[in-house]
Scaffold this active site. Structure first.
Site, PDB file in Angstrom:
ATOM      1  N   ALA A   1     -16.034  21.494  12.224  1.00  0.00           N
ATOM      2  CA  ALA A   1     -14.738  22.153  12.012  1.00  0.00           C
ATOM      3  C   ALA A   1     -14.932  23.492  11.296  1.00  0.00           C
ATOM      4  O   ALA A   1     -14.244  24.477  11.593  1.00  0.00           O
ATOM      5  CB  ALA A   1     -13.810  21.249  11.206  1.00  0.00           C
TER       6      ALA A   1
ATOM      7  N   TYR B   1      -4.429  16.737  10.418  1.00  0.00           N
ATOM      8  CA  TYR B   1      -2.970  16.577  10.391  1.00  0.00           C
ATOM      9  C   TYR B   1      -2.634  15.119  10.614  1.00  0.00           C
ATOM     10  O   TYR B   1      -3.404  14.371  11.207  1.00  0.00           O
ATOM     11  CB  TYR B   1      -2.302  17.470  11.440  1.00  0.00           C
ATOM     12  CG  TYR B   1      -2.942  17.382  12.800  1.00  0.00           C
ATOM     13  CD1 TYR B   1      -3.918  18.299  13.167  1.00  0.00           C
ATOM     14  CD2 TYR B   1      -2.605  16.371  13.702  1.00  0.00           C
ATOM     15  CE1 TYR B   1      -4.534  18.214  14.406  1.00  0.00           C
ATOM     16  CE2 TYR B   1      -3.213  16.283  14.938  1.00  0.00           C
ATOM     17  CZ  TYR B   1      -4.181  17.211  15.281  1.00  0.00           C
ATOM     18  OH  TYR B   1      -4.788  17.119  16.499  1.00  0.00           O
TER      19      TYR B   1
ATOM     20  N   LYS C   1     -17.763  19.040  21.774  1.00  0.00           N
ATOM     21  CA  LYS C   1     -17.715  20.510  21.687  1.00  0.00           C
ATOM     22  C   LYS C   1     -19.084  21.176  21.815  1.00  0.00           C
ATOM     23  O   LYS C   1     -19.177  22.293  22.323  1.00  0.00           O
ATOM     24  CB  LYS C   1     -17.032  20.943  20.386  1.00  0.00           C
ATOM     25  CG  LYS C   1     -15.534  20.654  20.373  1.00  0.00           C
ATOM     26  CD  LYS C   1     -14.873  21.220  19.138  1.00  0.00           C
ATOM     27  CE  LYS C   1     -13.403  20.819  19.091  1.00  0.00           C
ATOM     28  NZ  LYS C   1     -12.704  21.405  17.940  1.00  0.00           N
TER      29      LYS C   1
ATOM     30  N   ASN D   1     -14.367  24.802  22.672  1.00  0.00           N
ATOM     31  CA  ASN D   1     -13.206  23.907  22.785  1.00  0.00           C
ATOM     32  C   ASN D   1     -12.359  24.226  24.015  1.00  0.00           C
ATOM     33  O   ASN D   1     -11.359  23.572  24.269  1.00  0.00           O
ATOM     34  CB  ASN D   1     -12.350  23.935  21.507  1.00  0.00           C
ATOM     35  CG  ASN D   1     -11.450  25.148  21.448  1.00  0.00           C
ATOM     36  OD1 ASN D   1     -11.735  26.172  22.068  1.00  0.00           O
ATOM     37  ND2 ASN D   1     -10.369  25.052  20.702  1.00  0.00           N
TER      38      ASN D   1
ATOM     39  N   GLY E   1     -16.443  21.515   3.197  1.00  0.00           N
ATOM     40  CA  GLY E   1     -17.018  20.896   4.394  1.00  0.00           C
ATOM     41  C   GLY E   1     -17.899  21.886   5.134  1.00  0.00           C
ATOM     42  O   GLY E   1     -17.638  23.100   5.115  1.00  0.00           O
ATOM     43  N   ALA E   2     -18.958  21.375   5.756  1.00  0.00           N
ATOM     44  CA  ALA E   2     -19.877  22.247   6.494  1.00  0.00           C
ATOM     45  C   ALA E   2     -20.277  21.573   7.805  1.00  0.00           C
ATOM     46  O   ALA E   2     -21.445  21.576   8.193  1.00  0.00           O
ATOM     47  CB  ALA E   2     -21.097  22.567   5.634  1.00  0.00           C
TER      48      ALA E   2
END
Ligand code: ATR
Length: 280
Positions: A135, A221, A69, A90, A131-132
């Site tokens: 995403a 997922y 990405k 993306n 989270g960093a």
């Protein structure tokens, strides 16, 4: 004789497990658009050459996934404001003048899933992102647009969360911290944006961040519950959801950029639910 369908695809490494061809295949049938969509497993050192070759042979658009990405961000000739802000791309689309446009539909995908599929209104709510990494980068700005009372980014490595918060300070009330600062606070929405589930792990956040009425959302997922969903349910959360909806919504957003029509996502999510989510 009908014209050749336009070529699209997803490029990543690994990418064999991707549901994107299934999702875009359904979008194409639903909208009557003449497109083909293929998987491309490409190593990082071959990414640039692959992309240039794909578009020089007449390809129209690519989805870009892990680990490319940031490389896609660098290869694009032009960026949408949301891709620029995310620092990652993306979706690539060739334009009429042959310049390559880079977009990032991840944040819009999450927002559509929360708002349209799950009927969650983030305005005035307290939101925690755990989270960093990459995403998180794609989703912070679109979440801040929804005016939460506060967006807290907590990361195992506190400095990264603090640097993130500093980057997005101009867009709303945002705070970055380590997990140890999450004592005595609870949130209306808790989003897992770490890659911990890839190792079957759960980030070590205190269970007190969730209440029974909090929405716990895993951007990852899997078939069955992800480790984060299991953790959330074990700790009393009654609304724990994984990121299948975000996957379908970000795909719809890419399809719209490419074809100018936004497909309906509900039938695709239902089909995925039947094939991927509940089958073993
Ligand atoms: P990417 O850009 O692909 O998302 P990354 O930049 O390494 O990858 O980000 C992964 C995120 O998941 C980070 O926030 C990481 O925390 P650190 O910054 O402290 O490394 C987080 N992460 C991964 N495994 C984790 C775990 N077991 N527990 C908590 N956080 C984890």
């Amino acid at each position: 004789m009908s014209a050749q369908p336009d070529q699209y695809g997803v490029v990543g490494h690994p990418v064999a497990h991707s549901w994107s061809p299934f999702i875009h295949g359904m979008f194409a049938r639903q909208t009557g658009e003449q497109v083909v969509y293929r998987l491309h497993d490409v190593l990082p050192e071959n990414f640039r050459g692959f992309v240039l070759d794909f578009f020089s042979r007449g390809g129209r658009g690519l989805n870009v996934t892990v680990p490319h990405k940031v490389a896609a961000f660098e290869i694009a000739n032009e960026l949408t404001p949301r891709a620029e802000r995310a620092g990652a791309v993306n979706t690539l689309a060739i334009q009429r003048d042959n310049r390559l446009l880079g977009d990032n539909t991840d944040g819009a995908g999450l927002v559509h899933d929360l708002r349209d599929n799950l009927s969650v209104n983030l305005a005035g709510r307290r939101v925690l992102i755990v989270g960093a990494g990459g995403a998180t980068r794609g989703v912070v700005a679109p979440l801040l647009v929804l005016r939460p009372a506060e967006l807290v980014i907590a990361n195992r490595t506190a400095d990264r969360a603090q640097a993130f918060a500093a980057d997005f300070q101009d867009l709303g009330t945002i705070h970055g911290c380590g997990f140890d600062e999450l004592t005595d606070v609870s949130f209306d929405v808790v989003i897992n944006a770490t890659s911990a589930s890839l190792a079957g792990e759960v980030p070590a956040i205190p269970p007190t961040v969730i209440r029974s009425d909090s929405l716990c959302y895993d951007m990852a997922y899997s078939k069955g519950d992800t480790p984060f969903l299991k953790w959330a349910k074990e700790n009393g959360c009654t609304r724990a959801v994984q990121g299948w909806g975000m996957l379908v919504e970000q795909a719809a957003e890419s399809f719209q950029l490419w074809r100018g029509v936004r497909p309906q996502t509900r039938p695709v999510l239902d089909a995925l639910r039947e094939r991927a989510i509940t089958s073993s």
